[in-house]
Design a protein around this motif. Structure first.
Motif, PDB file in Angstrom:
ATOM      1  N   THR A  91      95.059  24.284  -6.326  1.00 43.10           N
ATOM      2  CA  THR A  91      93.920  24.984  -5.716  1.00 43.10           C
ATOM      3  C   THR A  91      93.605  26.261  -6.492  1.00 43.10           C
ATOM      4  OG1 THR A  91      94.564  24.121  -3.550  1.00 43.10           O
ATOM      5  CG2 THR A  91      93.045  25.986  -3.564  1.00 43.10           C
ATOM      6  N   VAL A  92      94.623  27.000  -6.872  1.00 43.68           N
ATOM      7  CA  VAL A  92      94.430  28.227  -7.646  1.00 43.68           C
ATOM      8  C   VAL A  92      93.811  27.887  -8.995  1.00 43.68           C
ATOM      9  CG1 VAL A  92      95.642  30.114  -8.833  1.00 43.68           C
ATOM     10  CG2 VAL A  92      96.225  29.546  -6.473  1.00 43.68           C
ATOM     11  N   THR A  93      94.320  26.839  -9.630  1.00 38.82           N
ATOM     12  CA  THR A  93      93.790  26.422 -10.943  1.00 38.82           C
ATOM     13  C   THR A  93      92.330  26.000 -10.812  1.00 38.82           C
ATOM     14  OG1 THR A  93      95.994  25.678 -11.601  1.00 38.82           O
ATOM     15  CG2 THR A  93      94.132  24.857 -12.882  1.00 38.82           C
ATOM     16  N   LEU A  94      92.022  25.200  -9.799  1.00 41.89           N
ATOM     17  CA  LEU A  94      90.645  24.758  -9.585  1.00 41.89           C
ATOM     18  C   LEU A  94      89.723  25.930  -9.279  1.00 41.89           C
ATOM     19  CD1 LEU A  94      91.134  21.460  -7.529  1.00 41.89           C
ATOM     20  CD2 LEU A  94      90.249  21.685  -9.851  1.00 41.89           C
ATOM     21  N   THR A  95      90.200  26.857  -8.494  1.00 41.28           N
ATOM     22  CA  THR A  95      89.403  28.040  -8.161  1.00 41.28           C
ATOM     23  C   THR A  95      89.120  28.860  -9.427  1.00 41.28           C
ATOM     24  OG1 THR A  95      90.407  28.132  -5.976  1.00 41.28           O
ATOM     25  CG2 THR A  95      89.294  30.109  -6.718  1.00 41.28           C
ATOM     26  N   ASP A  96      90.145  29.038 -10.246  1.00 39.66           N
ATOM     27  CA  ASP A  96      89.958  29.770 -11.504  1.00 39.66           C
ATOM     28  C   ASP A  96      88.985  29.041 -12.416  1.00 39.66           C
ATOM     29  OD1 ASP A  96      91.688  31.725 -10.659  1.00 39.66           O
ATOM     30  OD2 ASP A  96      93.419  30.977 -11.814  1.00 39.66           O
ATOM     31  N   ASP A  97      89.110  27.717 -12.495  1.00 43.64           N
ATOM     32  CA  ASP A  97      88.190  26.925 -13.315  1.00 43.64           C
ATOM     33  C   ASP A  97      86.758  27.045 -12.796  1.00 43.64           C
ATOM     34  OD1 ASP A  97      90.350  26.143 -14.826  1.00 43.64           O
ATOM     35  OD2 ASP A  97      90.470  24.100 -13.998  1.00 43.64           O
ATOM     36  N   ALA A  98      86.603  27.015 -11.473  1.00 42.20           N
ATOM     37  CA  ALA A  98      85.265  27.140 -10.875  1.00 42.20           C
ATOM     38  C   ALA A  98      84.676  28.522 -11.161  1.00 42.20           C
ATOM     39  CB  ALA A  98      85.331  26.879  -9.373  1.00 42.20           C
ATOM     40  N   LYS A  99      85.509  29.546 -11.074  1.00 41.45           N
ATOM     41  CA  LYS A  99      85.032  30.899 -11.366  1.00 41.45           C
ATOM     42  C   LYS A  99      84.590  31.008 -12.828  1.00 41.45           C
ATOM     43  CE  LYS A  99      87.811  33.530  -8.056  1.00 41.45           C
ATOM     44  NZ  LYS A  99      88.920  34.501  -7.931  1.00 41.45           N
ATOM     45  N   THR A 100      85.388  30.452 -13.725  1.00 39.39           N
ATOM     46  CA  THR A 100      85.064  30.493 -15.156  1.00 39.39           C
ATOM     47  C   THR A 100      83.759  29.752 -15.423  1.00 39.39           C
ATOM     48  OG1 THR A 100      87.416  30.581 -15.691  1.00 39.39           O
ATOM     49  CG2 THR A 100      85.914  29.967 -17.468  1.00 39.39           C
ATOM     50  N   ALA A 101      83.611  28.572 -14.821  1.00 40.53           N
ATOM     51  CA  ALA A 101      82.384  27.790 -15.004  1.00 40.53           C
ATOM     52  C   ALA A 101      81.172  28.532 -14.441  1.00 40.53           C
ATOM     53  CB  ALA A 101      82.522  26.419 -14.340  1.00 40.53           C
ATOM     54  N   ALA A 102      81.338  29.160 -13.291  1.00 38.30           N
ATOM     55  CA  ALA A 102      80.237  29.912 -12.674  1.00 38.30           C
ATOM     56  C   ALA A 102      79.846  31.098 -13.548  1.00 38.30           C
ATOM     57  CB  ALA A 102      80.634  30.384 -11.277  1.00 38.30           C
ATOM     58  N   ARG A 103      80.843  31.779 -14.105  1.00 34.82           N
ATOM     59  CA  ARG A 103      80.538  32.913 -14.992  1.00 34.82           C
ATOM     60  C   ARG A 103      79.796  32.441 -16.239  1.00 34.82           C
ATOM     61  NH1 ARG A 103      86.269  35.152 -13.864  1.00 34.82           N
ATOM     62  NH2 ARG A 103      85.847  36.620 -12.186  1.00 34.82           N
ATOM     63  N   ALA A 104      80.230  31.315 -16.798  1.00 31.69           N
ATOM     64  CA  ALA A 104      79.572  30.783 -17.996  1.00 31.69           C
ATOM     65  C   ALA A 104      78.136  30.383 -17.677  1.00 31.69           C
ATOM     66  CB  ALA A 104      80.356  29.589 -18.532  1.00 31.69           C
ATOM     67  N   GLU A 105      77.933  29.759 -16.540  1.00 34.25           N
ATOM     68  CA  GLU A 105      76.579  29.346 -16.122  1.00 34.25           C
ATOM     69  C   GLU A 105      75.701  30.578 -15.882  1.00 34.25           C
ATOM     70  OE1 GLU A 105      73.535  26.715 -15.341  1.00 34.25           O
ATOM     71  OE2 GLU A 105      75.529  26.257 -16.097  1.00 34.25           O
ATOM     72  N   ALA A 106      76.268  31.599 -15.250  1.00 34.81           N
ATOM     73  CA  ALA A 106      75.515  32.832 -15.011  1.00 34.81           C
ATOM     74  C   ALA A 106      75.134  33.501 -16.328  1.00 34.81           C
ATOM     75  CB  ALA A 106      76.332  33.786 -14.144  1.00 34.81           C
ATOM     76  N   ALA A 107      76.045  33.501 -17.280  1.00 32.89           N
ATOM     77  CA  ALA A 107      75.752  34.103 -18.587  1.00 32.89           C
ATOM     78  C   ALA A 107      74.651  33.323 -19.297  1.00 32.89           C
ATOM     79  CB  ALA A 107      77.014  34.149 -19.443  1.00 32.89           C
ATOM     80  N   ALA A 108      74.703  31.984 -19.201  1.00 32.71           N
ATOM     81  CA  ALA A 108      73.672  31.151 -19.832  1.00 32.71           C
ATOM     82  C   ALA A 108      72.313  31.401 -19.182  1.00 32.71           C
ATOM     83  CB  ALA A 108      74.052  29.682 -19.731  1.00 32.71           C
ATOM     84  N   LEU A 109      72.298  31.478 -17.860  1.00 34.85           N
ATOM     85  CA  LEU A 109      71.040  31.748 -17.147  1.00 34.85           C
ATOM     86  C   LEU A 109      70.500  33.129 -17.489  1.00 34.85           C
ATOM     87  CD1 LEU A 109      71.788  30.210 -13.637  1.00 34.85           C
ATOM     88  CD2 LEU A 109      70.216  29.335 -15.370  1.00 34.85           C
ATOM     89  N   LYS A 110      71.392  34.088 -17.617  1.00 36.45           N
ATOM     90  CA  LYS A 110      70.974  35.446 -17.978  1.00 36.45           C
ATOM     91  C   LYS A 110      70.353  35.448 -19.372  1.00 36.45           C
ATOM     92  CE  LYS A 110      72.767  40.134 -18.361  1.00 36.45           C
ATOM     93  NZ  LYS A 110      73.949  40.999 -18.286  1.00 36.45           N
TER      94      LYS A 110
END
Length: 125
Positions: free
Chosen positions: A21-40
């Motif tokens: 769960t911790v690993t998945l949460t970290d992966d989701a956070k990383t993916a969300a940050r990457a998506e936010a950076a791309a959108l920005k």
């Protein structure tokens, strides 16, 4: 003993589940940050394109305004010159007529002055 072993297995499974769960949460956070950076980045690119387009249109409008102003100024100058020429002609004409007939011109000027005086005096009453 079986219960103790089952507990250990459950503990290990829960521990593994927690780590996953911790690993998945970290992966989701990383993916969300990457998506936010791309959108920005996309938003910044679109904003830059829009700014360039607005600047281009503003420059075109400025050039058109300068062109129209120049044409209007030229036309105004022509009208002014034409009016000045006509006024000069009228002044020469009146001067010539007054010089040809000074008494008649004086009498006409006196008559016009009297009429204007009567009109203005009538307004006061």
């Amino acid at each position: 003993m079986a219960t103790s072993q089952t507990r250990e297995t459950l503990k290990n499974d829960l521990k593994t589940l927690k780590e996953d769960t911790v690993t998945l949460t970290d992966d989701a956070k990383t993916a969300a940050r990457a998506e936010a950076a791309a959108l920005k980045e996309k938003a910044a690119q679109k904003a830059a394109k829009a700014e360039a387009l607005v600047r281009e249109k503003a420059e075109q409008a400025t050039e058109k305004a300068k062109e129209v102003y120049g044409q209007a100024r030229e036309k105004g100058r022509e009208y002014y010159d034409d009016a000045q020429e006509r006024l000069d002609e009228a002044q020469r004409y009146v001067t010539e007529r007054v010089q040809e007939r000074p008494l008649q011109s004086t009498a006409i000027a006196l008559g016009v002055g009297v009429v204007i005086g009567l009109l203005l005096a009538g307004r006061r009453n």
